[in-house]
Scaffold this active site. Structure first.
Site, PDB file in Angstrom:
ATOM      1  N   CYS B 122       0.810  -1.222   0.000  1.00  0.00           N
ATOM      2  CA  CYS B 122       0.000   0.000   0.000  1.00  0.00           C
ATOM      3  C   CYS B 122       0.847   1.278   0.000  1.00  0.00           C
ATOM      4  CB  CYS B 122      -0.930  -0.003   1.207  1.00  0.00           C
ATOM      5  SG  CYS B 122      -1.625  -1.638   1.530  1.00  0.00           S
ATOM      6  N   HIS B 270      -3.903   6.219  -0.302  1.00  0.00           N
ATOM      7  CA  HIS B 270      -4.114   4.809  -0.616  1.00  0.00           C
ATOM      8  C   HIS B 270      -5.564   4.478  -0.278  1.00  0.00           C
ATOM      9  CE1 HIS B 270      -4.197   0.535  -0.465  1.00  0.00           C
ATOM     10  NE2 HIS B 270      -4.292   0.512   0.842  1.00  0.00           N
ATOM     11  N   ASN B 301      -9.827  -2.469  -3.005  1.00  0.00           N
ATOM     12  CA  ASN B 301      -8.533  -1.996  -2.499  1.00  0.00           C
ATOM     13  C   ASN B 301      -7.452  -2.596  -3.387  1.00  0.00           C
ATOM     14  OD1 ASN B 301      -6.027  -1.961  -1.162  1.00  0.00           O
ATOM     15  ND2 ASN B 301      -6.955  -2.046   0.875  1.00  0.00           N
TER      16      ASN B 301
END
Lengths: 76, 359
Positions: B122, B270, B301
């Protein structure tokens, strides 16, 4: 924070319309899940400056137990 | 302080590619014991809805190579001018060789090109940008191609509510170049390895090689199933980390840059999930107009590709027009986090592209 405000905030976190009572058992509430746990963590951090752990929340049985975790930040 | 500042280095363009296949949380009511009310809560509060996932044959490499080809075509870059290639991924094709080398071959780049992989998730996009800036500032390279992509959906157990509905797949390509124009960028980088257990794939490498035993699925206390080959994430701990660390990290990089929060056009975080981003924005008192957060509900995600995907999805028009100042910030697995303040100027930024098989 007043106890009634605490319960209101909890209802908002749970996206729940029915009222809550301090004696309510957390496991009996359909909305007591991981999302609510995150909401409670965030609320304690923002409102009281307290960082709760997942284990502390897992050990809590009732809403009164959550109020207890606020270290007297919630009054009658 | 692991901080750095650069001049005359510009992000010239970004392309993100997502797979064709769409999964929807509405189709996974079985994961929630048939409780459709809970799915509504998840949609409203966390912002999970749809996600794009690869088929079993498509990898991060494939997505990133398509993105790179479009980027280099779109900017009319001569491939022999690419002197650096960074591949940020935690889902490479192989342990060896590096994805960067394979991509270098597929893209038919020149041999005068430094290429390597970076194993970060991430936070990886911002780390990759920082490295690209260093490679240019040191005089090693004039143009660096940064590929960042992951297929975390391949790691999750379909019966694990804490990960399965969350992750989508994507690959991105970004061109960072040495320029004459007056542009500045600032970076701040952090690590806290004491949280290495919070997001982890326990088996499959050398500490715990995959075996029939590591593939055995067991149920945890919360009723979620996974094996040691699957991703395990301690959502509450990661949430606590994010809301504590990110506001401080943004304040730190802004202070270091000397740029006022009001002068920033967009804050691109993120895309862990909408709830975390809104929580961070609230703590920083940011207007949500400046904080795109729709990506996770459309694509999932996307790990290292979530920041470029958000630029392509939500800011394509804004960043194509003219000069803008962006804050970019990634946080997660490691634990690792990195933030940047960058000037951009008429970036090549098409909308999100869909992966075409066989290209």
């Amino acid at each position: 924070m007043k106890k009634s405000d605490f319960l209101d905030e909890l209802m908002e976190i749970m996206q729940r319309d029915e009222p809550l009572d301090p004696s309510d058992e957390l496991d009996s509430l359909g909305e007591w899940d991981s999302m609510t746990v995150l909401g409670v963590i965030s609320m304690f951090d923002l409102e009281f400056g307290i960082t709760l752990t997942i284990d502390q929340l897992k050990a809590a049985k009732t809403i009164q137990d959550l109020i207890h975790l606020s270290n007297d930040n919630v009054s009658n | 302080m692991a901080n750095a500042r650069f001049k005359n280095v510009l992000i010239e363009g970004v392309v993100t590619v997502v797979p064709q296949n769409i999964k929807s949380i509405d189709d996974e009511v079985g994961l929630y014991g048939g409780n459709s009310k809970q799915i509504e809560r998840i949609k409203n509060a966390i912002g999970l809805d749809k996600r794009r996932v690869t088929d079993e044959f498509t990898t991060s490499l494939d997505l990133c190579v398509q993105a790179a080809n479009q980027l280099l075509d779109g900017l009319s870059v001569d491939k022999k001018d690419i002197e650096g290639l960074i591949f940020v991924t935690q889902t490479p094709d192989h342990f060896q060789p590096a994805n960067a080398a394979i991509a270098h071959g597929k893209l038919e780049l020149d041999k005068n090109c430094a290429s390597f992989d970076v194993n970060l998730g991430c936070s990886g996009y911002v780390y990759g940008l920082w490295m690209a800036h260093m490679m240019i500032a040191s005089g090693t390279c004039a143009k660096v191609l940064l590929l960042a992509g992951d297929t975390i959906s391949k790691y999750v157990n379909a019966r694990d509510r804490s990960t399965a509905p969350l992750f989508g797949d994507a690959g991105s390509a970004t061109l960072v170049s040495s320029v004459e124009r007056e542009v500045s960028s600032f970076f701040s980088l952090h690590t806290d390895g004491s949280g290495a257990e919070y997001i982890k794939v326990p088996a499959g490498a050398f500490r715990c090689p995959s075996s029939p035993e590591t593939a055995i699925e067991v149920q945890d206390d919360d009723g979620n199933w996974r094996s040691k080959n699957n991703l395990v994430m301690s959502g509450g701990d990661v949430f606590n980390f994010s809301i504590k660390t990110e506001p401080a990290a943004i304040n730190e990089v802004l202070e270091y840059s000397g740029i006022a929060m009001d002068s920033v056009d967009y804050f691109v975080f993120h895309q862990a999930n909408q709830y975390i981003i809104k929580n961070i924005a609230k703590r920083l008192k940011l207007s949500m107009d400046k904080v795109p957060c729709d990506t996770v509900s459309k694509y999932g995600n996307q790990s290292s590709a979530s920041i470029p995907a958000t630029i392509n999805d939500s800011l394509a028009e804004a960043v194509s027009e003219g000069k803008k100042t962006l804050v970019l910030s990634g946080f997660g697995v490691g634990l690792s986090w990195a933030s940047a303040v960058v000037d951009i100027d008429k970036m090549y930024c098409p909308e999100i592209q869909i992966y075409k098989n066989g290209e």
